[in-house]
Design a protein around this motif. Structure first.
Motif, PDB file in Angstrom:
ATOM      1  N   PRO A 381      -0.243  -6.797 -17.610  1.00  0.00           N
ATOM      2  CA  PRO A 381      -1.654  -7.193 -17.486  1.00  0.00           C
ATOM      3  C   PRO A 381      -2.054  -7.373 -16.018  1.00  0.00           C
ATOM      4  CG  PRO A 381      -0.507  -8.552 -19.113  1.00  0.00           C
ATOM      5  CD  PRO A 381       0.539  -7.757 -18.407  1.00  0.00           C
ATOM      6  N   ASN A 382      -3.323  -7.137 -15.735  1.00  0.00           N
ATOM      7  CA  ASN A 382      -3.814  -7.255 -14.355  1.00  0.00           C
ATOM      8  C   ASN A 382      -3.579  -8.649 -13.784  1.00  0.00           C
ATOM      9  OD1 ASN A 382      -4.592  -4.632 -14.515  1.00  0.00           O
ATOM     10  ND2 ASN A 382      -6.802  -5.031 -14.552  1.00  0.00           N
ATOM     11  N   ASP A 383      -3.772  -9.677 -14.596  1.00  0.00           N
ATOM     12  CA  ASP A 383      -3.585 -11.044 -14.097  1.00  0.00           C
ATOM     13  C   ASP A 383      -2.152 -11.270 -13.639  1.00  0.00           C
ATOM     14  OD1 ASP A 383      -6.211 -11.567 -14.641  1.00  0.00           O
ATOM     15  OD2 ASP A 383      -5.838 -12.606 -16.546  1.00  0.00           O
ATOM     16  N   SER A 384      -1.199 -10.720 -14.368  1.00  0.00           N
ATOM     17  CA  SER A 384       0.205 -10.881 -13.986  1.00  0.00           C
ATOM     18  C   SER A 384       0.513 -10.127 -12.695  1.00  0.00           C
ATOM     19  CB  SER A 384       1.115 -10.385 -15.111  1.00  0.00           C
ATOM     20  OG  SER A 384       0.964 -11.167 -16.270  1.00  0.00           O
ATOM     21  N   VAL A 385      -0.093  -8.948 -12.547  1.00  0.00           N
ATOM     22  CA  VAL A 385       0.106  -8.187 -11.307  1.00  0.00           C
ATOM     23  C   VAL A 385      -0.441  -8.966 -10.114  1.00  0.00           C
ATOM     24  CG1 VAL A 385      -0.556  -6.100 -10.052  1.00  0.00           C
ATOM     25  CG2 VAL A 385       0.133  -5.939 -12.448  1.00  0.00           C
ATOM     26  N   LEU A 386      -1.645  -9.523 -10.259  1.00  0.00           N
ATOM     27  CA  LEU A 386      -2.226 -10.316  -9.174  1.00  0.00           C
ATOM     28  C   LEU A 386      -1.346 -11.512  -8.832  1.00  0.00           C
ATOM     29  CD1 LEU A 386      -5.962 -10.204 -10.302  1.00  0.00           C
ATOM     30  CD2 LEU A 386      -5.036  -9.193  -8.218  1.00  0.00           C
ATOM     31  N   GLU A 387      -0.801 -12.142  -9.854  1.00  0.00           N
ATOM     32  CA  GLU A 387       0.075 -13.294  -9.618  1.00  0.00           C
ATOM     33  C   GLU A 387       1.344 -12.874  -8.905  1.00  0.00           C
ATOM     34  OE1 GLU A 387       2.613 -15.360 -12.775  1.00  0.00           O
ATOM     35  OE2 GLU A 387       0.801 -16.614 -12.708  1.00  0.00           O
ATOM     36  N   ARG A 388       1.881 -11.708  -9.273  1.00  0.00           N
ATOM     37  CA  ARG A 388       3.110 -11.236  -8.650  1.00  0.00           C
ATOM     38  C   ARG A 388       2.908 -10.872  -7.179  1.00  0.00           C
ATOM     39  NH1 ARG A 388       6.134  -6.988 -12.764  1.00  0.00           N
ATOM     40  NH2 ARG A 388       6.436  -8.397 -14.533  1.00  0.00           N
ATOM     41  N   LEU A 389       1.800 -10.186  -6.869  1.00  0.00           N
ATOM     42  CA  LEU A 389       1.643  -9.604  -5.537  1.00  0.00           C
ATOM     43  C   LEU A 389       0.941 -10.513  -4.538  1.00  0.00           C
ATOM     44  CD1 LEU A 389       0.803  -5.870  -6.356  1.00  0.00           C
ATOM     45  CD2 LEU A 389       3.017  -6.978  -6.069  1.00  0.00           C
ATOM     46  N   VAL A 429      -5.117  -5.206  -3.894  1.00  0.00           N
ATOM     47  CA  VAL A 429      -4.387  -5.089  -5.163  1.00  0.00           C
ATOM     48  C   VAL A 429      -5.320  -4.651  -6.281  1.00  0.00           C
ATOM     49  CG1 VAL A 429      -3.099  -6.359  -6.916  1.00  0.00           C
ATOM     50  CG2 VAL A 429      -2.626  -6.759  -4.504  1.00  0.00           C
ATOM     51  N   ARG A 430      -6.519  -5.234  -6.314  1.00  0.00           N
ATOM     52  CA  ARG A 430      -7.489  -4.848  -7.353  1.00  0.00           C
ATOM     53  C   ARG A 430      -7.897  -3.388  -7.195  1.00  0.00           C
ATOM     54  NH1 ARG A 430      -9.379  -8.807 -10.545  1.00  0.00           N
ATOM     55  NH2 ARG A 430      -9.119 -10.988  -9.877  1.00  0.00           N
ATOM     56  N   ARG A 431      -8.005  -2.916  -5.969  1.00  0.00           N
ATOM     57  CA  ARG A 431      -8.370  -1.514  -5.738  1.00  0.00           C
ATOM     58  C   ARG A 431      -7.282  -0.590  -6.286  1.00  0.00           C
ATOM     59  NH1 ARG A 431      -7.302   2.615  -2.587  1.00  0.00           N
ATOM     60  NH2 ARG A 431      -5.659   1.459  -1.500  1.00  0.00           N
TER      61      ARG A 431
END
Length: 478
Positions: A381-389, A429-431
Motif C-alpha cells: 500500500p502507498n501508506d506503507s511505502v511512504l512510511e518506509r521511505l 516518493v509520491r511522484r
C-alpha cells in the motif's frame, strides 16, 4: 561461439525454445509410452504420438468412502475441465458386448468382477476419442491395492489422485439422507442438498444398500484397502476434508488439479521482480541470489557501472543523466542485454529488478530473447511505502542507515546528524508511486502469469512466498 573472446556472450534463444516447448519433457513422455506400449514399429508409434494436438489433459482418480461426495466432486471437475466422467456403472454399460456380458454375470451373482476384466474394460474405454482428447476422471476405482497395481502395470497412472476423508459418523449420517435421481443420475441429500424442483423431488429414490449396517460394513472394507491404494499413488495423491461445503471441497480439489509435478528438465531461473519504489525488490533479489546462486541484476547499478567503465553506452546514458532527462530505452536495453548474455547469467540464471518499468520495455526485453519464467508483483500500500521511505535516514559520518520508526539510532548525537536522501522526501516518493501505478496495469497485461505477493510483511515471509513459486511449477490453466 569464439571462446577466445571475453566476456563470452551466449544467445538465450535455445534455452527459451527448449523450455517453452517442453522439449525435455516431450522426450521423457515418448520414452515412457514406448516402454508401456512396446509397439512393433517404434518409429511409426512415435510419429503418431507427436501428431497428437494436446497430450496435457486431465487424468484424475477420485476416491473416498461411501457418501463422501465422490460423484458430486467428479461431476464438478468434469464440468470444469470437460474431461470424460468414468464410473464403475457407466464403464460396464458402455463396454463391448462380450466384455459387458461377462461383467454383468459377476454383478448379478453379487461377485467381484475380476481385476483383469476391469482392466480390459478400462483400457478399451480410455482409448476412445473423448478420453484421449479431453482426459478422464475415474470415480471410485481402484478399490483395492491389487487393482491399483494392475492399472499401473499396464501404464494407467493418474496425474492427480484425490482422496476424500472425514469421520465415519459423518458418512453414516449422510448415507441415511442420500437420494438418487434415476433420470439424471444426480445424487441429493434430504438435509444438505435438496433439489428446488418439485418434479425432481417427486422422482427421487432411496439408495439401495444405504442402511446403517451396510454403510458400516462398506466403511470397514474401505479402510482395509485405502492405505495400500494410497501407497500406490504416493507421489500424486492429496487428501481433502469432505466434511465441509461442496463448493469448498471442489475449490481445494481444483486447486490441486491445477498444480503440476516437478519436472526433471534443466531449469535456469529467469526472474523479474516488479513493484513500487520501497517494496523491497532489492532485498528479495539479494536473498534469492544468495540462496540459489543466481545473478542479481540491478538495472540502476548496471547503468552506473557502465558510466564508471566509460563504455560507449554508459557515456551515452551519462549525457541524459547530467541533463536530468530519462535515459532512452534502447541505451538501457543495450547495457542490460550485454549483462544478461554473459556466461554466469545464462548458466546460473538471473533475478532482475528495476526493469522493466513500462510495457514497451518489457516487450523489448522479450524481443531480445530474455523471456522471464517467473514474474512477481510485490504489492505494498502507498501508506506503507511512504512510511518506509520518508523515515529513512543516513549517518554522513559512518554511512550507516537508520529508520526513525523501525531502526532508530541509539544515541542522540547520531540522531541529530542524520540526513535524508533527496529522493526520500514525500513529494518525490509520491511522484514515483504515481508513475508506477500508471504503468503497472499494462505490465500485468503483458505478464499474465505474474504472481502477486503481499510485500507488506516481514522480508523473510515475503521471501518464502517467492521461493514456493520458484521451486514449484506454475499452476496449469484448464
Amino acid at each position: 561461439m569464439d571462446q577466445t573472446k571475453r566476456p563470452l556472450l551466449i544467445p538465450p534463444e535455445f534455452a527459451n525454445y527448449a523450455e517453452k516447448n517442453g522439449v525435455f519433457d516431450m522426450y521423457k513422455k515418448l520414452l515412457e509410452q514406448l516402454i508401456i506400449n512396446k509397439p512393433e514399429d517404434p518409429i511409426a508409434f512415435l510419429i503418431e504420438q507427436l501428431k497428437r494436438e494436446n497430450d496435457d489433459v486431465p487424468q484424475v482418480i477420485i476416491l473416498g468412502p461411501p457418501a463422501s461426495g465422490k460423484r458430486s466432486i467428479a461431476k464438478l471437475v468434469c464440468a470444469k475441465t470437460r474431461a470424460a466422467h468414468l464410473t464403475m456403472e457407466n464403464l460396464v454399460a458402455e463396454a463391448e458386448v462380450d466384455v459387458k456380458e461377462q461383467a454383468e454375470q459377476f454383478i448379478s451373482r453379487k461377485q467381484a468382477v475380476p481385476d483383469r476384466l476391469w482392466l480390459r474394460i478400462i483400457q478399451s474405454r480410455m482409448k476412445l476419442f473423448d478420453c484421449v482428447k479431453k482426459g478422464w476422471v475415474l470415480e471410485g476405482f481402484p478399490q483395492t491395492r491389487d487393482q491399483a497395481q494392475v492399472l499401473q502395470e499396464n501404464g494407467i497412472y493418474p496425474k492427480h489422485c484425490i482422496i476424500l476423508e472425514a469421520p465415519d459418523t459423518v458418512f453414516i449420517e449422510r448415507a441415511a439422507g442420500k437420494r438418487f435421481d434415476r433420470v439424471t443420475g444426480d445424487v441429493y441429500h434430504t438435509t444438505f442438498d435438496w433439489p428446488t424442483s418439485s418434479i425432481v423431488q417427486a422422482r427421487l429414490e432411496e439408495v439401495v444398500g444405504n442402511t446403517e449396517e451396510e454403510i458400516v460394513n462398506r466403511l470397514v472394507n474401505y479402510h482395509r484397502y485405502i492405505d495400500g491404494i494410497r501407497r500406490c499413488f504416493s507421489t500424486v495423491f492429496k487428501t481433502i476434508n469432505a466434511d465441509q461445503p461442496k463448493a469448498d471441497v471442489f475449490s481445494q480439489a481444483y486447486t490441486f488439479l491445477c498444480s503440476q509435478p516437478r519436472t526433471n528438465a534443466p531449469h535456469t531461473p529467469r526472474i523479474i521482480l516488479l513493484g513500487p519504489t520501497g517494496s523491497g525488490k532489492g532485498v528479495q533479489a539479494a536473498l534469492l541470489a544468495s540462496k540459489y546462486n543466481i545473478v542479481k541484476v540491478s538495472c540502476g547499478q548496471l547503468i552506473k557501472q557502465a558510466i564508471v567503465d566509460e563504455k560507449k553506452s554508459g557515456l551515452a546514458a551519462k549525457n541524459y543523466i547530467e541533463k536530468h532527462f530519462p535515459i532512452p530505452d534502447n541505451i538501457v536495453m543495450s547495457i542490460l542485454k550485454e549483462r544478461l548474455s554473459q556466461l554466469d547469467c545464462v548458466t546460473r540464471g538471473w533475478v532482475l529488478h528495476g526493469y522493466p518499468r513500462t510495457r514497451d520495455q518489457g516487450e523489448q526485453l522479450q524481443r531480445a530473447g530474455f523471456t522471464p519464467n517467473r514474474i512477481f508483483f510485490l504489492d505494498v500500500p502507498n501508506d506503507s511505502v511512504l512510511e518506509r521511505l520518508t523515515l529513512r535516514r543516513t549517518d554522513p559520518v559512518t554511512g550507516d542507515r537508520f529508520h526513525l520508526l523501525y531502526n532508530p539510532p541509539l544515541s542522540l548525537e547520531v540522531k541529530e546528524r542524520l540526513e535524508q536522501h533527496p529522493t526520500d522526501n514525500e513529494d518525490e516518493v509520491r511522484r514515483r508511486l504515481a508513475m508506477y501505478h500508471l504503468e503497472v496495469e499494462e505490465l500485468g497485461d503483458l505478464y499474465v502469469d505474474g504472481q502477486h505477493v503481499n510485500a507488506d510483511q516481514d522480508p523473510h515471509t515475503v521471501f518464502e512466498c517467492l521461493e514456493s513459486v520458484i521451486v514449484n511449477p506454475l499452476p496449469k490453466r484448464f
